[in-house]
Design a protein around this motif. Structure first.
Motif, PDB file in Angstrom:
ATOM      1  N   PHE A   1       0.815  -1.222   0.000  1.00 31.26           N
ATOM      2  CA  PHE A   1       0.000   0.000   0.000  1.00 31.26           C
ATOM      3  C   PHE A   1       0.848   1.270   0.000  1.00 31.26           C
ATOM      4  O   PHE A   1       1.883   1.321   0.653  1.00 31.26           O
ATOM      5  CB  PHE A   1      -0.919   0.004   1.226  1.00 31.26           C
ATOM      6  N   CYS A   2       0.366   2.274  -0.729  1.00 29.49           N
ATOM      7  CA  CYS A   2       1.011   3.588  -0.732  1.00 29.49           C
ATOM      8  C   CYS A   2      -0.067   4.666  -0.700  1.00 29.49           C
ATOM      9  O   CYS A   2      -1.218   4.413  -1.046  1.00 29.49           O
ATOM     10  CB  CYS A   2       1.848   3.776  -1.997  1.00 29.49           C
ATOM     11  N   VAL A   3       0.325   5.869  -0.327  1.00 31.71           N
ATOM     12  CA  VAL A   3      -0.627   6.986  -0.313  1.00 31.71           C
ATOM     13  C   VAL A   3      -1.021   7.316  -1.744  1.00 31.71           C
ATOM     14  O   VAL A   3      -2.189   7.492  -2.073  1.00 31.71           O
ATOM     15  CB  VAL A   3       0.014   8.230   0.353  1.00 31.71           C
ATOM     16  N   LYS A   4      -0.041   7.399  -2.611  1.00 32.47           N
ATOM     17  CA  LYS A   4      -0.278   7.570  -4.038  1.00 32.47           C
ATOM     18  C   LYS A   4       0.953   7.088  -4.776  1.00 32.47           C
ATOM     19  O   LYS A   4       2.000   6.887  -4.154  1.00 32.47           O
ATOM     20  CB  LYS A   4      -0.623   9.023  -4.390  1.00 32.47           C
ATOM     21  N   LYS A   5       0.823   6.905  -6.067  1.00 33.27           N
ATOM     22  CA  LYS A   5       1.918   6.318  -6.836  1.00 33.27           C
ATOM     23  C   LYS A   5       2.932   7.402  -7.247  1.00 33.27           C
ATOM     24  O   LYS A   5       2.547   8.424  -7.838  1.00 33.27           O
ATOM     25  CB  LYS A   5       1.290   5.666  -8.075  1.00 33.27           C
ATOM     26  N   CYS A   6       4.213   7.179  -6.959  1.00 34.89           N
ATOM     27  CA  CYS A   6       5.245   8.108  -7.445  1.00 34.89           C
ATOM     28  C   CYS A   6       5.387   7.925  -8.962  1.00 34.89           C
ATOM     29  O   CYS A   6       5.129   6.840  -9.479  1.00 34.89           O
ATOM     30  CB  CYS A   6       6.576   7.830  -6.756  1.00 34.89           C
ATOM     31  N   PHE A   7       5.841   8.969  -9.640  1.00 34.68           N
ATOM     32  CA  PHE A   7       5.819   8.958 -11.114  1.00 34.68           C
ATOM     33  C   PHE A   7       6.778   7.927 -11.733  1.00 34.68           C
ATOM     34  O   PHE A   7       6.659   7.582 -12.892  1.00 34.68           O
ATOM     35  CB  PHE A   7       6.184  10.338 -11.666  1.00 34.68           C
ATOM     36  N   TYR A   8       7.758   7.487 -10.945  1.00 34.85           N
ATOM     37  CA  TYR A   8       8.791   6.595 -11.500  1.00 34.85           C
ATOM     38  C   TYR A   8       8.617   5.148 -11.060  1.00 34.85           C
ATOM     39  O   TYR A   8       9.388   4.276 -11.442  1.00 34.85           O
ATOM     40  CB  TYR A   8      10.186   7.072 -11.036  1.00 34.85           C
ATOM     41  N   CYS A   9       7.576   4.888 -10.263  1.00 35.30           N
ATOM     42  CA  CYS A   9       7.521   3.620  -9.531  1.00 35.30           C
ATOM     43  C   CYS A   9       6.859   2.493 -10.320  1.00 35.30           C
ATOM     44  O   CYS A   9       5.748   2.639 -10.806  1.00 35.30           O
ATOM     45  CB  CYS A   9       6.754   3.832  -8.237  1.00 35.30           C
ATOM     46  N   ASP A  10       7.556   1.351 -10.408  1.00 32.15           N
ATOM     47  CA  ASP A  10       6.928   0.166 -11.006  1.00 32.15           C
ATOM     48  C   ASP A  10       6.841  -0.974  -9.993  1.00 32.15           C
ATOM     49  O   ASP A  10       6.704  -2.132 -10.363  1.00 32.15           O
ATOM     50  CB  ASP A  10       7.660  -0.264 -12.280  1.00 32.15           C
TER      51      ASP A  10
ATOM     52  N   LEU B   1       5.122  -3.254  -6.962  1.00 37.18           N
ATOM     53  CA  LEU B   1       3.763  -3.733  -6.726  1.00 37.18           C
ATOM     54  C   LEU B   1       3.189  -2.951  -5.539  1.00 37.18           C
ATOM     55  O   LEU B   1       3.364  -3.338  -4.379  1.00 37.18           O
ATOM     56  CB  LEU B   1       3.802  -5.241  -6.442  1.00 37.18           C
ATOM     57  N   SER B   2       2.564  -1.819  -5.855  1.00 37.45           N
ATOM     58  CA  SER B   2       2.026  -0.977  -4.786  1.00 37.45           C
ATOM     59  C   SER B   2       0.855  -0.165  -5.313  1.00 37.45           C
ATOM     60  O   SER B   2       0.811   0.184  -6.502  1.00 37.45           O
ATOM     61  CB  SER B   2       3.112  -0.035  -4.258  1.00 37.45           C
ATOM     62  N   PHE B   3      -0.086   0.127  -4.439  1.00 39.78           N
ATOM     63  CA  PHE B   3      -1.284   0.883  -4.841  1.00 39.78           C
ATOM     64  C   PHE B   3      -1.949   1.460  -3.603  1.00 39.78           C
ATOM     65  O   PHE B   3      -1.601   1.126  -2.470  1.00 39.78           O
ATOM     66  CB  PHE B   3      -2.257  -0.022  -5.609  1.00 39.78           C
TER      67      PHE B   3
ATOM     68  N   GLY C   1       8.892  -4.365   3.839  1.00 41.64           N
ATOM     69  CA  GLY C   1       9.061  -3.375   2.773  1.00 41.64           C
ATOM     70  C   GLY C   1       7.798  -3.214   1.957  1.00 41.64           C
ATOM     71  O   GLY C   1       6.754  -3.794   2.254  1.00 41.64           O
ATOM     72  N   GLY C   2       7.912  -2.409   0.901  1.00 39.97           N
ATOM     73  CA  GLY C   2       6.694  -2.188   0.117  1.00 39.97           C
ATOM     74  C   GLY C   2       6.970  -1.541  -1.216  1.00 39.97           C
ATOM     75  O   GLY C   2       8.067  -1.681  -1.754  1.00 39.97           O
ATOM     76  N   GLY C   3       5.989  -0.745  -1.688  1.00 43.26           N
ATOM     77  CA  GLY C   3       4.933  -0.166  -0.889  1.00 43.26           C
ATOM     78  C   GLY C   3       5.455   0.739   0.232  1.00 43.26           C
ATOM     79  O   GLY C   3       6.624   1.084   0.305  1.00 43.26           O
ATOM     80  N   THR C   4       4.519   1.061   1.082  1.00 46.75           N
ATOM     81  CA  THR C   4       4.819   1.888   2.243  1.00 46.75           C
ATOM     82  C   THR C   4       4.203   1.240   3.473  1.00 46.75           C
ATOM     83  O   THR C   4       3.042   1.511   3.794  1.00 46.75           O
ATOM     84  CB  THR C   4       4.233   3.315   2.059  1.00 46.75           C
ATOM     85  N   PRO C   5       4.947   0.377   4.165  1.00 43.41           N
ATOM     86  CA  PRO C   5       4.375  -0.294   5.339  1.00 43.41           C
ATOM     87  C   PRO C   5       3.804   0.690   6.355  1.00 43.41           C
ATOM     88  O   PRO C   5       2.802   0.403   7.013  1.00 43.41           O
ATOM     89  CB  PRO C   5       5.557  -1.060   5.928  1.00 43.41           C
TER      90      PRO C   5
ATOM     91  N   ALA D   1       9.961   3.127   5.576  1.00 42.10           N
ATOM     92  CA  ALA D   1       9.019   4.170   5.985  1.00 42.10           C
ATOM     93  C   ALA D   1       9.090   5.350   5.033  1.00 42.10           C
ATOM     94  O   ALA D   1      10.164   5.695   4.547  1.00 42.10           O
ATOM     95  CB  ALA D   1       9.378   4.630   7.395  1.00 42.10           C
ATOM     96  N   ASN D   2       7.944   5.947   4.792  1.00 36.85           N
ATOM     97  CA  ASN D   2       7.923   7.182   4.020  1.00 36.85           C
ATOM     98  C   ASN D   2       7.603   8.342   4.935  1.00 36.85           C
ATOM     99  O   ASN D   2       6.654   8.259   5.720  1.00 36.85           O
ATOM    100  CB  ASN D   2       6.876   7.097   2.904  1.00 36.85           C
ATOM    101  N   PRO D   3       8.399   9.411   4.872  1.00 40.40           N
ATOM    102  CA  PRO D   3       8.241  10.509   5.826  1.00 40.40           C
ATOM    103  C   PRO D   3       6.800  11.013   5.951  1.00 40.40           C
ATOM    104  O   PRO D   3       6.324  11.224   7.053  1.00 40.40           O
ATOM    105  CB  PRO D   3       9.156  11.598   5.243  1.00 40.40           C
TER     106      PRO D   3
ATOM    107  N   GLY E   1       6.895  13.094  -7.768  1.00 39.11           N
ATOM    108  CA  GLY E   1       5.555  12.684  -7.328  1.00 39.11           C
ATOM    109  C   GLY E   1       5.559  12.155  -5.905  1.00 39.11           C
ATOM    110  O   GLY E   1       4.666  11.407  -5.518  1.00 39.11           O
ATOM    111  N   ARG E   2       6.577  12.519  -5.115  1.00 40.32           N
ATOM    112  CA  ARG E   2       6.622  12.059  -3.723  1.00 40.32           C
ATOM    113  C   ARG E   2       5.573  12.822  -2.909  1.00 40.32           C
ATOM    114  O   ARG E   2       5.219  13.951  -3.256  1.00 40.32           O
ATOM    115  CB  ARG E   2       8.015  12.313  -3.111  1.00 40.32           C
ATOM    116  N   VAL E   3       5.113  12.210  -1.806  1.00 39.09           N
ATOM    117  CA  VAL E   3       4.024  12.849  -1.051  1.00 39.09           C
ATOM    118  C   VAL E   3       4.539  13.706   0.110  1.00 39.09           C
ATOM    119  O   VAL E   3       3.752  14.282   0.835  1.00 39.09           O
ATOM    120  CB  VAL E   3       3.042  11.797  -0.473  1.00 39.09           C
TER     121      VAL E   3
HETATM  122  S1  SF4 Z   1       6.438   5.327  -2.048  1.00 40.68           S
HETATM  123 FE1  SF4 Z   1       7.822   3.791  -2.945  1.00 40.68          FE
HETATM  124  S2  SF4 Z   1       6.527   2.015  -3.425  1.00 40.68           S
HETATM  125 FE2  SF4 Z   1       5.155   3.780  -3.030  1.00 40.68          FE
HETATM  126  S3  SF4 Z   1       4.747   4.610  -5.046  1.00 40.68           S
HETATM  127 FE3  SF4 Z   1       6.488   5.765  -4.223  1.00 40.68          FE
HETATM  128  S4  SF4 Z   1       8.313   4.646  -4.939  1.00 40.68           S
HETATM  129 FE4  SF4 Z   1       6.541   3.299  -5.233  1.00 40.68          FE
END
Ligand code: SF4
Length: 398
Positions: A17-26, A28-30, A66-70, A101-103, A138-140
């Protein structure tokens, strides 16, 4: 630094799971609802129980969530995962247990829970200290949010923090990269990963910067750094981090002494690993397999009863690696580390001398100044590191 014990494994636990998809990310996250997080963890716990029953003889040296964003999930869900791991696997007393972790998602109340349930390493995805560059990716989160998360982590007792950085991103200059390195090293994290952006097919960046689009033309809003700047960024990273007391132990990874990531070193040295969760990959006893990638199907598998069958369905086909393929991997991955590969490990794993298989290539690459030997260790020279893709490709056997 490595764990070559046959009865030792590593665990990778995927949270998609992620808050939203970064522009470069492939990856497996949503994005998903909180109720989906819960349903996922319910099934993940069933999988952990079912897998654990087949791993009673093994001890776990490292766990990587890992993830995704645990950290996008409620912290109690992470606690449930860790409890399930503790109840169903035997962890080494000093196991390295990391959470990614994502800030933007790391509120203060989450960190004490992680610490309390045994997580002892935090891997923070920053990428850049420049807010404009973060926006371009596209980072949050902003750099200021990262600072808050970092300080909260220290206050919660985390003494082993890694920061992920990314070079070669839109709008980046040599100066802005230097600034990122300066701001991050001032905080004294124990570990820094510095990877270059890769433009992956199927991402928004592919349409914008991929081969079809070409590099964004001069004058475009956020062009990628040119090749010369990328080269200078690469050398600056190496020199700057060395001067700040970081040991480059792998092409893209730097650590304070003793703080190298044990989990990743395991990947690079043939240690078996078990992937748990949606799409997670495993490598056990020379065999590779990957879990189901479709969330609906993953959730519908019966992992509670008749475990053997459910797990077989979950993992799909198993690929047995040939001896040659394992030798190639041993060389590819091992040579990415600055200490290189050990001739003794090669004999132990494959029952034949490295020289018998690769002798001629090794002598040629050494004569050209790309490889060096120190006792039983064979490693890349500084120049070999600069052109590592070429050198590593020389170890293909087929
Ligand atoms: S936070 Fe990481 S896994 Fe989530 S969309 Fe961005 S690059 Fe992909």
């Amino acid at each position: 630094m490595t764990n070559a014990n046959k009865n030792t494994i590593e665990l990778y636990i995927h949270i998609p799971f992620c808050v939203k998809k970064c522009f470069y990310c492939d990856f497996l996250s949503f994005r998903a609802l909180a109720s989906d997080h819960e349903a996922y963890v319910d099934q993940l716990v069933r999988e952990i129980r079912a897998r654990g029953a087949f791993c009673q003889e093994l001890t776990v040296a490292t766990v990587f969530i890992g993830g995704g964003t645990p950290t996008v999930m409620e912290p109690e869900l992470i606690r449930r995962i860790m409890e399930a791991v503790g109840e169903n696997f035997t962890l080494e007393p000093d196991a390295e247990i990391t959470i990614e972790a994502n800030p933007g998602t790391l509120l203060y109340n989450k960190l004490p829970v992680y610490h309390d349930c045994g997580i002892n390493r935090l891997s923070l995805g920053l990428q850049s200290a420049d807010n404009e560059e973060l926006k371009n990716l596209g980072r949050v989160h902003s750099f200021e949010e990262f600072l808050k998360s970092y300080q909260s982590a220290r206050m919660s007792g985390f003494t082993n923090i890694s920061v992920d950085l990314m070079s070669g991103i839109p709008g980046q200059t040599l100066e802005s990269w230097k600034n990122t390195l300066k701001k991050v090293t001032m905080l004294k994290p124990e570990h820094i990963s510095a990877y270059s952006l890769i433009i992956e097919e199927g991402t928004p960046f592919w349409d914008q910067y991929g081969p079809g689009a070409g590099r964004v033309k001069a004058g475009a809003a956020f062009p990628l750094p040119d090749e010369d700047t990328e080269n200078r960024i690469y050398h600056l990273t190496r020199d700057f981090l060395r001067d700040m007391g970081y040991n480059r132990y792998e092409i893209s990874n730097y650590a304070k002494p003793g703080k190298e990531c044990r989990h990743n070193i395991g990947y690079w040295t043939e240690v078996s690993y078990l992937g748990l969760g949606l799409g997670a990959s495993s490598y056990m006893d020379g065999c590779r397999f990957s879990n189901e990638k479709d969330m609906r199907r993953y959730l519908s598998l019966d992992l509670e009863h008749d475990c053997g069958e459910g797990l077989r369905e979950l993992a799909g086909p198993v690929e047995q690696l040939s001896r040659e393929a394992r030798m190639e991997e041993f060389m590819f991955l091992g040579l990415r580390m600055t200490r290189g590969v050990s001739e003794m490990d090669f004999v132990r794993l494959f029952g034949v001398k490295m020289d018998t298989v690769y002798g001629e290539k090794i002598r040629r690459l050494m004569a050209n100044g790309l490889l060096k030997k120190d006792g039983v260790w064979l490693s890349l020279t500084e120049w070999g590191m600069d052109v590592s893709n070429f050198v590593l490709s020389e170890f293909l056997l087929s």
